[in-house]
Write a protein that holds these residues in place. Structure first.
Motif, mmCIF file in Angstrom:
data_model
loop_
_atom_site.group_PDB
_atom_site.id
_atom_site.type_symbol
_atom_site.label_atom_id
_atom_site.label_comp_id
_atom_site.label_asym_id
_atom_site.label_seq_id
_atom_site.Cartn_x
_atom_site.Cartn_y
_atom_site.Cartn_z
ATOM 1 N N LYS A 44 3.225 -1.484 8.448
ATOM 2 C CA LYS A 44 2.092 -0.576 8.281
ATOM 3 C C LYS A 44 1.847 -0.242 6.825
ATOM 4 O O LYS A 44 0.754 0.143 6.451
ATOM 5 C CB LYS A 44 2.342 0.723 9.053
ATOM 6 N N SER A 45 2.866 -0.368 6.023
ATOM 7 C CA SER A 45 2.749 -0.009 4.614
ATOM 8 C C SER A 45 3.055 -1.234 3.759
ATOM 9 O O SER A 45 4.156 -1.775 3.813
ATOM 10 C CB SER A 45 3.733 1.119 4.281
ATOM 11 N N VAL A 47 2.681 -2.003 -0.191
ATOM 12 C CA VAL A 47 2.369 -1.390 -1.478
ATOM 13 C C VAL A 47 2.812 -2.348 -2.584
ATOM 14 O O VAL A 47 3.909 -2.904 -2.522
ATOM 15 C CB VAL A 47 3.108 -0.040 -1.616
ATOM 16 N N GLY A 65 0.766 2.585 -6.000
ATOM 17 C CA GLY A 65 -0.259 2.253 -5.019
ATOM 18 C C GLY A 65 -1.245 1.229 -5.546
ATOM 19 O O GLY A 65 -1.215 0.818 -6.696
ATOM 20 N N SER A 105 3.575 7.501 2.132
ATOM 21 C CA SER A 105 2.119 7.378 2.057
ATOM 22 C C SER A 105 1.502 6.945 3.383
ATOM 23 O O SER A 105 0.399 7.356 3.707
ATOM 24 C CB SER A 105 1.715 6.398 0.956
ATOM 25 N N ARG A 106 2.208 6.131 4.167
ATOM 26 C CA ARG A 106 1.621 5.630 5.399
ATOM 27 C C ARG A 106 2.499 5.780 6.643
ATOM 28 O O ARG A 106 1.992 5.726 7.747
ATOM 29 C CB ARG A 106 1.262 4.161 5.225
ATOM 30 N N LEU A 107 3.792 5.936 6.461
ATOM 31 C CA LEU A 107 4.683 5.953 7.624
ATOM 32 C C LEU A 107 5.060 7.357 8.076
ATOM 33 O O LEU A 107 5.105 7.632 9.269
ATOM 34 C CB LEU A 107 5.953 5.156 7.327
ATOM 35 N N ASN A 109 4.776 11.733 7.134
ATOM 36 C CA ASN A 109 3.992 12.738 6.411
ATOM 37 C C ASN A 109 4.934 13.689 5.711
ATOM 38 O O ASN A 109 6.062 13.898 6.147
ATOM 39 C CB ASN A 109 3.105 13.519 7.373
#
Length: 185
Positions: A44-45, A47, A65, A105-107, A109
């Motif tokens: 999912k991430s 970078v 990023g 950033s994506r996995l 919070n």
């Protein structure tokens, strides 16, 4: 006496073998850092491993990023924490920040902060006491086990440092360091 798990009961949320807690997988490479949950088809991430070093005045600021390295800024240098020769980590502090960015950033919070300390309330003497326990707060991986890949020719020191980062800095409840060649076979 060993306890056996019943086939009719679901595993508890504290067990790592069950589906209740999904492990995070982090695959740092020279060009990209990939991250995702175990059992999913694609990460999912994704970078870039390259980061920007902005130098406005005397202060340096690291930018991570996709947009950080593609946005033209004055005095922007591009760096990479990995060695181009053998793919091992050369800059551990930056690598740690990059990996944490890829995860948070994506996995996962960031945890919500206490609304009583949102900056609008007056400071009291209790603030000093609250700051003493700050190192126990905001650990991005304290709920998920972590599987991380490494190169096949990584040194002993190169194996110890990710374990230290995952367990002490991020608070991972379980950690496994696997060679990327073994995982791809």
């Amino acid at each position: 006496m060993t306890a056996t798990q019943s086939n009719t009961l679901a595993p508890s949320a504290t067990e790592y073998g069950g589906d209740e807690i999904s492990a995070l997988v982090l695959d740092p490479g020279y060009t990209v850092v990939r991250g995702g949950f175990a059992g999913e088809d694609v990460p999912k991430s994704v970078v870039p491993s390259f980061y920007g070093i902005a130098s406005p005045g005397d202060a340096q600021r690291h930018l991570y990023g996709e947009n950080a390295i593609h946005t033209p800024l004055p005095n922007l240098e591009i760096g990479n924490p990995m060695s181009k020769v053998n793919g091992t980590v050369e800059d551990w502090e930056t690598a740690t920040n990059l990996w944490e960015y890829a995860i948070t950033s994506r996995l996962t919070n960031n945890k919500p902060s206490n609304p009583m300390t949102n900056g609008l309330n007056e400071k009291t003497e209790d603030d000093k006491e609250a700051m003493e326990g700050i190192e126990t707060q905001e650990r991005p991986l304290e709920e998920n086990p972590l599987l991380m890949t490494e190169t096949g020719w990584n040194t002993g020191k190169g194996r110890e440092k990710p374990i230290e980062i995952a367990m002490e800095n991020w608070g991972a409840p379980a950690f496994w360091l696997a060679r990327s060649g073994v995982l791809s076979a």
